[in-house]
Design a protein around this motif. Structure first.
Motif, PDB file in Angstrom:
ATOM      1  N   ARG A   1     -53.600   7.258  23.846  1.00 20.21           N
ATOM      2  CA  ARG A   1     -54.619   6.645  22.997  1.00 20.21           C
ATOM      3  C   ARG A   1     -54.607   5.122  23.095  1.00 20.21           C
ATOM      4  O   ARG A   1     -55.640   4.473  22.994  1.00 20.21           O
ATOM      5  CB  ARG A   1     -54.388   7.079  21.548  1.00 20.21           C
ATOM      6  CG  ARG A   1     -55.456   6.600  20.573  1.00 20.21           C
ATOM      7  CD  ARG A   1     -55.137   7.063  19.148  1.00 20.21           C
ATOM      8  NE  ARG A   1     -56.172   6.649  18.215  1.00 20.21           N
ATOM      9  CZ  ARG A   1     -56.065   6.745  16.894  1.00 20.21           C
ATOM     10  NH1 ARG A   1     -54.950   7.264  16.370  1.00 20.21           N
ATOM     11  NH2 ARG A   1     -57.042   6.348  16.098  1.00 20.21           N
TER      12      ARG A   1
ATOM     13  N   VAL B   1     -51.612  -2.728  17.004  1.00 19.97           N
ATOM     14  CA  VAL B   1     -51.553  -1.461  16.272  1.00 19.97           C
ATOM     15  C   VAL B   1     -50.915  -1.654  14.905  1.00 19.97           C
ATOM     16  O   VAL B   1     -50.222  -2.639  14.653  1.00 19.97           O
ATOM     17  CB  VAL B   1     -50.751  -0.400  17.069  1.00 19.97           C
ATOM     18  CG1 VAL B   1     -51.473  -0.028  18.359  1.00 19.97           C
ATOM     19  CG2 VAL B   1     -49.332  -0.900  17.367  1.00 19.97           C
ATOM     20  N   ARG B   2     -51.186  -0.706  14.034  1.00 19.84           N
ATOM     21  CA  ARG B   2     -50.546  -0.651  12.723  1.00 19.84           C
ATOM     22  C   ARG B   2     -49.787   0.661  12.628  1.00 19.84           C
ATOM     23  O   ARG B   2     -50.272   1.702  13.050  1.00 19.84           O
ATOM     24  CB  ARG B   2     -51.579  -0.745  11.593  1.00 19.84           C
ATOM     25  CG  ARG B   2     -50.983  -0.531  10.199  1.00 19.84           C
ATOM     26  CD  ARG B   2     -52.035  -0.711   9.097  1.00 19.84           C
ATOM     27  NE  ARG B   2     -52.405  -2.104   8.961  1.00 19.84           N
ATOM     28  CZ  ARG B   2     -51.736  -2.990   8.232  1.00 19.84           C
ATOM     29  NH1 ARG B   2     -50.629  -2.635   7.583  1.00 19.84           N
ATOM     30  NH2 ARG B   2     -52.148  -4.227   8.151  1.00 19.84           N
TER      31      ARG B   2
ATOM     32  N   GLY C   1     -48.264   3.828  10.673  1.00 27.06           N
ATOM     33  CA  GLY C   1     -48.699   4.623   9.542  1.00 27.06           C
ATOM     34  C   GLY C   1     -47.652   4.719   8.436  1.00 27.06           C
ATOM     35  O   GLY C   1     -46.543   4.167   8.525  1.00 27.06           O
TER      36      GLY C   1
ATOM     37  N   ARG D   1     -42.983   1.018   8.310  1.00 32.37           N
ATOM     38  CA  ARG D   1     -44.190   1.600   7.733  1.00 32.37           C
ATOM     39  C   ARG D   1     -45.168   0.507   7.307  1.00 32.37           C
ATOM     40  O   ARG D   1     -44.788  -0.474   6.673  1.00 32.37           O
ATOM     41  CB  ARG D   1     -43.822   2.487   6.527  1.00 32.37           C
ATOM     42  CG  ARG D   1     -43.130   3.786   6.929  1.00 32.37           C
ATOM     43  CD  ARG D   1     -42.610   4.546   5.732  1.00 32.37           C
ATOM     44  NE  ARG D   1     -42.013   5.811   6.136  1.00 32.37           N
ATOM     45  CZ  ARG D   1     -42.568   7.005   5.950  1.00 32.37           C
ATOM     46  NH1 ARG D   1     -43.740   7.091   5.339  1.00 32.37           N
ATOM     47  NH2 ARG D   1     -41.973   8.101   6.371  1.00 32.37           N
ATOM     48  N   ASN D   2     -46.432   0.689   7.702  1.00 35.97           N
ATOM     49  CA  ASN D   2     -47.532  -0.223   7.365  1.00 35.97           C
ATOM     50  C   ASN D   2     -47.414  -1.588   8.038  1.00 35.97           C
ATOM     51  O   ASN D   2     -48.168  -2.511   7.690  1.00 35.97           O
ATOM     52  CB  ASN D   2     -47.643  -0.425   5.843  1.00 35.97           C
ATOM     53  CG  ASN D   2     -48.019   0.851   5.130  1.00 35.97           C
ATOM     54  OD1 ASN D   2     -48.965   1.534   5.517  1.00 35.97           O
ATOM     55  ND2 ASN D   2     -47.278   1.192   4.076  1.00 35.97           N
TER      56      ASN D   2
ATOM     57  N   THR E   1     -47.628  -4.216  11.407  1.00 35.41           N
ATOM     58  CA  THR E   1     -48.446  -4.352  12.605  1.00 35.41           C
ATOM     59  C   THR E   1     -47.610  -4.859  13.763  1.00 35.41           C
ATOM     60  O   THR E   1     -46.646  -5.618  13.581  1.00 35.41           O
ATOM     61  CB  THR E   1     -49.624  -5.318  12.368  1.00 35.41           C
ATOM     62  OG1 THR E   1     -49.112  -6.584  11.937  1.00 35.41           O
ATOM     63  CG2 THR E   1     -50.562  -4.766  11.315  1.00 35.41           C
TER      64      THR E   1
ATOM     65  N   GLU F   1     -46.812   8.721  19.085  1.00 34.00           N
ATOM     66  CA  GLU F   1     -48.207   8.345  18.869  1.00 34.00           C
ATOM     67  C   GLU F   1     -48.693   8.740  17.471  1.00 34.00           C
ATOM     68  O   GLU F   1     -49.553   8.065  16.898  1.00 34.00           O
ATOM     69  CB  GLU F   1     -49.103   9.017  19.919  1.00 34.00           C
ATOM     70  CG  GLU F   1     -50.554   8.546  19.880  1.00 34.00           C
ATOM     71  CD  GLU F   1     -51.373   9.076  21.048  1.00 34.00           C
ATOM     72  OE1 GLU F   1     -51.539   8.322  22.032  1.00 34.00           O
ATOM     73  OE2 GLU F   1     -51.786  10.245  20.982  1.00 34.00           O
TER      74      GLU F   1
ATOM     75  N   TYR G   1     -47.443   8.226  14.737  1.00 32.21           N
ATOM     76  CA  TYR G   1     -47.161   7.167  13.776  1.00 32.21           C
ATOM     77  C   TYR G   1     -47.999   5.911  14.005  1.00 32.21           C
ATOM     78  O   TYR G   1     -47.905   4.965  13.218  1.00 32.21           O
ATOM     79  CB  TYR G   1     -45.685   6.767  13.839  1.00 32.21           C
ATOM     80  CG  TYR G   1     -44.701   7.885  13.554  1.00 32.21           C
ATOM     81  CD1 TYR G   1     -44.941   8.809  12.533  1.00 32.21           C
ATOM     82  CD2 TYR G   1     -43.525   8.011  14.282  1.00 32.21           C
ATOM     83  CE1 TYR G   1     -44.046   9.824  12.255  1.00 32.21           C
ATOM     84  CE2 TYR G   1     -42.612   9.029  14.009  1.00 32.21           C
ATOM     85  CZ  TYR G   1     -42.876   9.927  13.004  1.00 32.21           C
ATOM     86  OH  TYR G   1     -41.975  10.931  12.743  1.00 32.21           O
ATOM     87  N   VAL G   2     -48.765   5.878  15.087  1.00 29.22           N
ATOM     88  CA  VAL G   2     -49.426   4.642  15.506  1.00 29.22           C
ATOM     89  C   VAL G   2     -50.939   4.738  15.268  1.00 29.22           C
ATOM     90  O   VAL G   2     -51.576   5.730  15.621  1.00 29.22           O
ATOM     91  CB  VAL G   2     -49.149   4.371  17.003  1.00 29.22           C
ATOM     92  CG1 VAL G   2     -49.754   3.028  17.423  1.00 29.22           C
ATOM     93  CG2 VAL G   2     -47.647   4.370  17.254  1.00 29.22           C
ATOM     94  N   GLN G   3     -51.490   3.673  14.670  1.00 24.76           N
ATOM     95  CA  GLN G   3     -52.924   3.603  14.368  1.00 24.76           C
ATOM     96  C   GLN G   3     -53.482   2.288  14.888  1.00 24.76           C
ATOM     97  O   GLN G   3     -52.738   1.326  15.099  1.00 24.76           O
ATOM     98  CB  GLN G   3     -53.147   3.673  12.847  1.00 24.76           C
ATOM     99  CG  GLN G   3     -52.535   4.873  12.170  1.00 24.76           C
ATOM    100  CD  GLN G   3     -52.542   4.753  10.658  1.00 24.76           C
ATOM    101  OE1 GLN G   3     -52.976   3.730  10.101  1.00 24.76           O
ATOM    102  NE2 GLN G   3     -52.044   5.789   9.981  1.00 24.76           N
ATOM    103  N   PRO G   4     -54.806   2.218  15.121  1.00 29.90           N
ATOM    104  CA  PRO G   4     -55.388   0.921  15.508  1.00 29.90           C
ATOM    105  C   PRO G   4     -55.161  -0.120  14.418  1.00 29.90           C
ATOM    106  O   PRO G   4     -55.180   0.198  13.227  1.00 29.90           O
ATOM    107  CB  PRO G   4     -56.878   1.252  15.652  1.00 29.90           C
ATOM    108  CG  PRO G   4     -56.944   2.732  15.832  1.00 29.90           C
ATOM    109  CD  PRO G   4     -55.793   3.295  15.053  1.00 29.90           C
TER     110      PRO G   4
END
Length: 245
Positions: free
Chosen positions: A156, A163-164, A166, A181-182, A184, A238, A240-243
């Motif tokens: 992804r 990334v941020r 989760g 957590r949370n 960037t 992945e 745990y990883v967000q845009p």
């Protein structure tokens, strides 16, 4: 996330142990050996990339046991109990509780054996050598197990992506450090292939094989200005990883 797994940046926890020996006491080597034998006989190895004859081994042990099992036992401890015990004492507690929970031995049998060896520390330990099991243990130590899989599709994220991280629901065992957590960061490396874990932690997203990223974080954004000009790296699934947006 429980206190003992959210220690990054917390002050005044000292003193920090500088002990460099892997095993401080002789009994710790035996605990490590028991854990290794349990992994070598684990039922999950029937599906390992390396083919093991697990189904035909002459052993009464028919359960799954991996590093994840060991860590789950330690992480499930009450936090202040966790801080009371040394490293291999936690291993011993987790292994003993596993055998009781799985019905291999009763709590009373364990208490009786403990009392016996406490009263007779020089009493001989059980010794039942078996060439087939020895060969299995040797094969496991040489070949191990692997969570690596071919990646079906594309990852992804790419190197350089912001990334941020989760904040999934806490579970008995997680691969996400609490202090990230949370936060960037920036993807530093996309590891080739996909990776599974030895047990499913579906509540927080670890299940089917997925990409794993090495992510760089500005330590000052996590632990304050005293950590300026410092970068920390974490390998994260992945899930745990967000845009960053």
């Amino acid at each position: 996330m429980k206190l003992q797994h959210h220690l990054g940046g917390i002050e005044n926890l000292g003193p920090v142990s500088t002990e460099k020996r892997v095993f401080v006491e002789p009994w710790e080597q035996r605990i490590f050996g028991i854990h290794t034998v349990m992994m070598a006989e684990s039922a999950h190895l029937s599906d390992a990339l390396h083919r093991y004859p697990v189904d035909t081994l002459p052993t009464a042990f028919k359960s799954d046991w991996t590093w994840a099992s060991l860590r789950t036992g330690a992480e499930d401890m009450q936090p202040f109990e966790y801080f009371k015990y040394r490293y291999y004492e936690k291993w011993l507690g987790g292994i003993a509780q596993f055998f009781v929970d799985q019905g291999y031995i009763s709590a009373q049998e364990l208490a009786d054996k403990t009392a016996h060896y406490s009263a007779h520390p020089d009493a001989p330990l059980p010794d039942h050598p078996n060439a087939e099991l020895t060969a299995q243990i040797d094969a496991y130590l040489q070949n191990g197990d692997s969570g690596y899989h071919a990646l079906d599709g594309a990852a992804r994220f790419r190197a350089g992506d912001a990334v941020r991280i989760g904040d999934p629901e806490a579970v008995d065992h997680t691969r996400l450090p609490g202090y990230l957590r949370n936060k960037t960061g920036v993807v530093d490396l996309v590891y080739p292939g996909a990776f599974s874990y030895f047990v499913s932690t579906d509540v927080d997203g670890i299940g089917a094989p997925m990409p794993v990223y090495r992510i760089a974080f500005d330590a000052a954004s996590i632990w304050g200005k005293s950590e300026a000009n410092t970068t920390i790296y974490a390998d994260l699934y992945e899930a745990y990883v967000q845009p960053a947006a």
